[in-house]
Write a protein that holds these residues in place. Structure first.
Motif, PDB file in Angstrom:
ATOM      1  N   MET A 136       0.828  -1.206   0.000  1.00 54.02           N
ATOM      2  CA  MET A 136       0.000   0.000   0.000  1.00 54.02           C
ATOM      3  C   MET A 136       0.861   1.254   0.000  1.00 54.02           C
ATOM      4  O   MET A 136       0.527   2.252  -0.637  1.00 54.02           O
ATOM      5  CB  MET A 136      -0.931  -0.012   1.225  1.00 54.02           C
ATOM      6  N   ALA A 137       1.974   1.177   0.727  1.00 55.90           N
ATOM      7  CA  ALA A 137       2.888   2.315   0.742  1.00 55.90           C
ATOM      8  C   ALA A 137       3.402   2.604  -0.665  1.00 55.90           C
ATOM      9  O   ALA A 137       3.462   3.761  -1.099  1.00 55.90           O
ATOM     10  CB  ALA A 137       4.062   2.024   1.684  1.00 55.90           C
ATOM     11  N   ARG A 138       3.745   1.538  -1.377  1.00 55.97           N
ATOM     12  CA  ARG A 138       4.236   1.699  -2.743  1.00 55.97           C
ATOM     13  C   ARG A 138       3.161   2.337  -3.615  1.00 55.97           C
ATOM     14  O   ARG A 138       3.426   3.208  -4.439  1.00 55.97           O
ATOM     15  CB  ARG A 138       4.624   0.332  -3.304  1.00 55.97           C
ATOM     16  N   ALA A 139       1.899   1.899  -3.396  1.00 59.76           N
ATOM     17  CA  ALA A 139       0.798   2.445  -4.190  1.00 59.76           C
ATOM     18  C   ALA A 139       0.642   3.935  -3.932  1.00 59.76           C
ATOM     19  O   ALA A 139       0.364   4.707  -4.857  1.00 59.76           O
ATOM     20  CB  ALA A 139      -0.497   1.704  -3.858  1.00 59.76           C
ATOM     21  N   VAL A 140       0.825   4.343  -2.687  1.00 59.34           N
ATOM     22  CA  VAL A 140       0.708   5.756  -2.356  1.00 59.34           C
ATOM     23  C   VAL A 140       1.799   6.544  -3.069  1.00 59.34           C
ATOM     24  O   VAL A 140       1.551   7.604  -3.653  1.00 59.34           O
ATOM     25  CB  VAL A 140       0.813   5.972  -0.836  1.00 59.34           C
ATOM     26  N   GLU A 141       3.019   6.008  -3.053  1.00 55.71           N
ATOM     27  CA  GLU A 141       4.152   6.670  -3.716  1.00 55.71           C
ATOM     28  C   GLU A 141       3.869   6.844  -5.197  1.00 55.71           C
ATOM     29  O   GLU A 141       4.023   7.913  -5.765  1.00 55.71           O
ATOM     30  CB  GLU A 141       5.417   5.809  -3.537  1.00 55.71           C
ATOM     31  N   ASP A 142       3.441   5.728  -5.812  1.00 51.86           N
ATOM     32  CA  ASP A 142       3.242   5.740  -7.270  1.00 51.86           C
ATOM     33  C   ASP A 142       1.951   6.422  -7.661  1.00 51.86           C
ATOM     34  O   ASP A 142       1.671   6.590  -8.852  1.00 51.86           O
ATOM     35  CB  ASP A 142       3.219   4.304  -7.812  1.00 51.86           C
ATOM     36  N   ASP A 143       1.135   6.754  -6.662  1.00 54.29           N
ATOM     37  CA  ASP A 143      -0.159   7.359  -6.938  1.00 54.29           C
ATOM     38  C   ASP A 143      -1.031   6.433  -7.789  1.00 54.29           C
ATOM     39  O   ASP A 143      -1.832   6.876  -8.608  1.00 54.29           O
ATOM     40  CB  ASP A 143       0.007   8.711  -7.642  1.00 54.29           C
ATOM     41  N   ILE A 145      -3.715   2.912  -7.863  1.00 55.51           N
ATOM     42  CA  ILE A 145      -4.838   2.471  -7.045  1.00 55.51           C
ATOM     43  C   ILE A 145      -4.402   1.317  -6.163  1.00 55.51           C
ATOM     44  O   ILE A 145      -3.976   0.286  -6.647  1.00 55.51           O
ATOM     45  CB  ILE A 145      -6.027   2.046  -7.917  1.00 55.51           C
ATOM     46  N   GLY A 146      -4.518   1.500  -4.884  1.00 53.28           N
ATOM     47  CA  GLY A 146      -4.079   0.474  -3.945  1.00 53.28           C
ATOM     48  C   GLY A 146      -5.216  -0.409  -3.486  1.00 53.28           C
ATOM     49  O   GLY A 146      -5.248  -0.815  -2.337  1.00 53.28           O
ATOM     50  N   ALA A 147      -6.120  -0.709  -4.385  1.00 47.18           N
ATOM     51  CA  ALA A 147      -7.319  -1.440  -3.982  1.00 47.18           C
ATOM     52  C   ALA A 147      -6.991  -2.842  -3.497  1.00 47.18           C
ATOM     53  O   ALA A 147      -7.436  -3.252  -2.426  1.00 47.18           O
ATOM     54  CB  ALA A 147      -8.297  -1.509  -5.149  1.00 47.18           C
ATOM     55  N   VAL A 148      -6.200  -3.545  -4.279  1.00 44.64           N
ATOM     56  CA  VAL A 148      -5.948  -4.957  -3.947  1.00 44.64           C
ATOM     57  C   VAL A 148      -5.262  -5.114  -2.587  1.00 44.64           C
ATOM     58  O   VAL A 148      -5.761  -5.842  -1.735  1.00 44.64           O
ATOM     59  CB  VAL A 148      -5.141  -5.645  -5.061  1.00 44.64           C
ATOM     60  N   PRO A 149      -4.129  -4.458  -2.366  1.00 45.96           N
ATOM     61  CA  PRO A 149      -3.509  -4.618  -1.051  1.00 45.96           C
ATOM     62  C   PRO A 149      -4.377  -4.099   0.086  1.00 45.96           C
ATOM     63  O   PRO A 149      -4.331  -4.625   1.199  1.00 45.96           O
ATOM     64  CB  PRO A 149      -2.197  -3.833  -1.163  1.00 45.96           C
ATOM     65  N   ASP A 150      -5.179  -3.096  -0.194  1.00 47.13           N
ATOM     66  CA  ASP A 150      -6.064  -2.567   0.838  1.00 47.13           C
ATOM     67  C   ASP A 150      -7.058  -3.638   1.279  1.00 47.13           C
ATOM     68  O   ASP A 150      -7.209  -3.928   2.461  1.00 47.13           O
ATOM     69  CB  ASP A 150      -6.802  -1.338   0.287  1.00 47.13           C
ATOM     70  N   ASP A 152      -6.774  -6.764   0.782  1.00 44.93           N
ATOM     71  CA  ASP A 152      -6.014  -7.854   1.392  1.00 44.93           C
ATOM     72  C   ASP A 152      -5.709  -7.550   2.847  1.00 44.93           C
ATOM     73  O   ASP A 152      -5.752  -8.434   3.699  1.00 44.93           O
ATOM     74  CB  ASP A 152      -4.704  -8.073   0.618  1.00 44.93           C
ATOM     75  N   PHE A 153      -5.377  -6.304   3.116  1.00 50.15           N
ATOM     76  CA  PHE A 153      -5.047  -5.898   4.480  1.00 50.15           C
ATOM     77  C   PHE A 153      -6.219  -6.160   5.422  1.00 50.15           C
ATOM     78  O   PHE A 153      -6.078  -6.786   6.470  1.00 50.15           O
ATOM     79  CB  PHE A 153      -4.654  -4.420   4.494  1.00 50.15           C
ATOM     80  N   HIS A 154      -7.390  -5.691   4.998  1.00 54.82           N
ATOM     81  CA  HIS A 154      -8.557  -5.854   5.861  1.00 54.82           C
ATOM     82  C   HIS A 154      -8.937  -7.326   5.992  1.00 54.82           C
ATOM     83  O   HIS A 154      -9.317  -7.785   7.067  1.00 54.82           O
ATOM     84  CB  HIS A 154      -9.726  -5.027   5.319  1.00 54.82           C
ATOM     85  N   ARG A 155      -8.828  -8.056   4.899  1.00 59.44           N
ATOM     86  CA  ARG A 155      -9.118  -9.492   4.981  1.00 59.44           C
ATOM     87  C   ARG A 155      -8.096 -10.183   5.865  1.00 59.44           C
ATOM     88  O   ARG A 155      -8.425 -11.088   6.632  1.00 59.44           O
ATOM     89  CB  ARG A 155      -9.113 -10.101   3.579  1.00 59.44           C
ATOM     90  N   GLY A 156      -6.837  -9.725   5.755  1.00 55.05           N
ATOM     91  CA  GLY A 156      -5.778 -10.321   6.561  1.00 55.05           C
ATOM     92  C   GLY A 156      -6.042 -10.170   8.048  1.00 55.05           C
ATOM     93  O   GLY A 156      -5.790 -11.090   8.831  1.00 55.05           O
ATOM     94  N   ILE A 157      -6.542  -9.016   8.433  1.00 55.00           N
ATOM     95  CA  ILE A 157      -6.869  -8.811   9.844  1.00 55.00           C
ATOM     96  C   ILE A 157      -7.939  -9.808  10.283  1.00 55.00           C
ATOM     97  O   ILE A 157      -7.836 -10.424  11.349  1.00 55.00           O
ATOM     98  CB  ILE A 157      -7.355  -7.368  10.075  1.00 55.00           C
ATOM     99  N   ALA A 158      -8.941  -9.964   9.441  1.00 56.79           N
ATOM    100  CA  ALA A 158     -10.016 -10.911   9.778  1.00 56.79           C
ATOM    101  C   ALA A 158      -9.460 -12.316   9.947  1.00 56.79           C
ATOM    102  O   ALA A 158      -9.789 -13.019  10.911  1.00 56.79           O
ATOM    103  CB  ALA A 158     -11.092 -10.893   8.700  1.00 56.79           C
ATOM    104  N   GLU A 159      -8.594 -12.706   9.026  1.00 50.32           N
ATOM    105  CA  GLU A 159      -8.038 -14.058   9.103  1.00 50.32           C
ATOM    106  C   GLU A 159      -7.149 -14.216  10.338  1.00 50.32           C
ATOM    107  O   GLU A 159      -7.139 -15.262  10.983  1.00 50.32           O
ATOM    108  CB  GLU A 159      -7.237 -14.376   7.832  1.00 50.32           C
ATOM    109  N   ALA A 160      -6.415 -13.167  10.637  1.00 49.26           N
ATOM    110  CA  ALA A 160      -5.499 -13.244  11.779  1.00 49.26           C
ATOM    111  C   ALA A 160      -6.248 -13.352  13.100  1.00 49.26           C
ATOM    112  O   ALA A 160      -5.684 -13.764  14.110  1.00 49.26           O
ATOM    113  CB  ALA A 160      -4.590 -12.018  11.796  1.00 49.26           C
ATOM    114  N   SER A 161      -7.516 -13.006  13.087  1.00 50.67           N
ATOM    115  CA  SER A 161      -8.292 -13.120  14.328  1.00 50.67           C
ATOM    116  C   SER A 161      -8.455 -14.576  14.735  1.00 50.67           C
ATOM    117  O   SER A 161      -8.690 -14.870  15.906  1.00 50.67           O
ATOM    118  CB  SER A 161      -9.668 -12.488  14.139  1.00 50.67           C
ATOM    119  N   GLY A 162      -8.352 -15.461  13.761  1.00 47.54           N
ATOM    120  CA  GLY A 162      -8.434 -16.874  14.066  1.00 47.54           C
ATOM    121  C   GLY A 162      -9.852 -17.380  14.249  1.00 47.54           C
ATOM    122  O   GLY A 162     -10.068 -18.549  14.511  1.00 47.54           O
TER     123      GLY A 162
END
Lengths: 236, 236
Positions: A136-143, A145-150, A152-162
């Motif tokens: 996502m940081a890279r997407a911000v730099e390059d301006d 669209i950071g949709a996919v990692p975004d 993924d990030f939110h889904r990752g949190i859900a998965e990490a909850s176990g």
DNA sequence: GGAAAGCATGTTGTCAGACAAATATGAGTT
DNA sequence: AACTCATATTTGTCTGACAACATGCTTTCC
């Protein structure tokens, strides 16, 4: 021909219309749990359609767990406890308040998921979150669209909850809010500085989880979603 | 009597079987969003059933939002965002961990609902909660079953939160956990002293809400559900 | 040559009738 | 009163047919 008694809309297919009417009667209590439905043939003549249409309608309701049929016996209404699905009202009927409530629900779940991720997420899960943050940081730099990692990030949190149920539920809600979220992202990219701010919030969440600090993870997530809601124009 | 419910191990009907197979292909990605399904007649011969059976199966999946059909065109696979329901895995397949997760999810929602009820519940809502507490106290005194006011109390908290989606979701989860909850209540009544303890916890929640103290309401609810889980034998 | 109209074909939506399988019902018997 | 068995009822499935709609091709007309 369906009788005019039931104000049926034309464009919908007949089985869907019949299912909607029956569902209405189920929810209003006209059809009470334990009761038997009239025979299919009787329903067919009552609605003025063929038995095939009735059967398709009943098939939908049976799949949802609202009805139960047995060959030779008939069709029975089953109580609420038999429901197999949690159904959200039709998205077309969403008003602003409804959306706010949905968003609020999401915030509850996601902040708690973040806390749980911090408390007991595996190192693998946390590492994956880290990758998302970098992407996502890279997407911000390059301006770009950071949709996919975004996502993924939110889904990752859900998965990490176990918690699998929590994960599935959040996935469902996020899918429902997807349009809304995309709107937010587009809006963000047009406002210079916003993407950087969002990235900072994401990093705050990540750091709290990585530091295994549940309270902080919950608070950071809550703040992030509150800010995001404000950017969306929702009053929270 | 009781065996009636479990006796119904009916052999799956053909449309249900076909629907299950198609659902499997949808989830596994064999059928990708945007793709067209084979014509109904082709599916019928492929599965070795009549077109009516295929249509009933497709009707279920269309109702769930997984498929979309158009007269003259065919049947299309819809993406995840089209899903209309949040589906819980079949209750028969619930293992201990799954139940724990479900209970955890409920605890998250209910504690947050209690906090919201304290923060913004109407005086009417709070009054209703008070009535439930009184009714439950009477049940404890009389040593009768306090099922109804108990359920009303928990539902009342959900309603007092003011969030309709949250309310519906909690209702759904509680229905799913109902058997479990009833088990807990029965277990409680057999252990002398437990009902009084439960009543004390309920009163604690109520007092926090009445005092408009969200933090305390959340904590009291969380403690209550944690205790209830322990009484149920779930590791939380 | 190109565009619009019409036709042929394929697909879903709906109907009608039929039979099989499972259950409920009631009369008759013990 | 309880049991047996034939009959009626009801769901589950199959088959065939036609209508409504979409797509692509052909034809026709400018």
């Amino acid at each position: 021909m369906l009788s005019d008694k039931y104000e049926l809309k034309q464009p919908l297919r007949l089985p869907d219309q019949v299912a909607a009417i029956l569902m209405e009667e189920l929810e209003s209590g006209t059809l009470k749990p334990g009761e038997m439905l009239p025979p299919e043939m009787e329903l067919a003549t009552k609605f003025g359609v063929s038995r095939a249409v009735i059967r398709e309608a009943l098939s939908q309701l049976k799949a949802e767990g609202l009805l139960e049929s047995q060959q030779g016996r008939g069709v029975m209404v089953v109580g609420r406890s038999g429901r197999r699905f949690f159904r959200l009202e039709d998205p077309e009927k969403f008003n602003s308040q409804s959306l706010t409530h949905l968003y609020e629900l999401r915030a509850i779940l996601e902040s708690e998921a973040a806390a749980m991720a911090a408390a007991r997420g595996s190192t693998r899960d946390v590492a994956k979150l880290g990758e998302c943050v970098v992407a996502m940081a890279r997407a911000v730099e390059d301006d770009t669209i950071g949709a996919v990692p975004d996502l993924d990030f939110h889904r990752g949190i859900a998965e990490a909850s176990g918690n699998h149920h929590l994960c599935e539920l959040m996935q469902f809600l996020n899918d429902k809010l997807l349009v809304l979220i995309q709107e937010a992202r587009e809006h963000s990219r047009q406002n210079p500085g916003v993407p950087r701010q969002v990235q900072k919030e994401h990093e705050g969440i990540y750091r709290a989880i990585e530091a295994r600090n549940p309270q902080k993870a919950r608070k950071e997530t809550l703040d992030h979603l509150r800010m995001a809601a404000r950017r969306l124009g929702l009053e929270i």
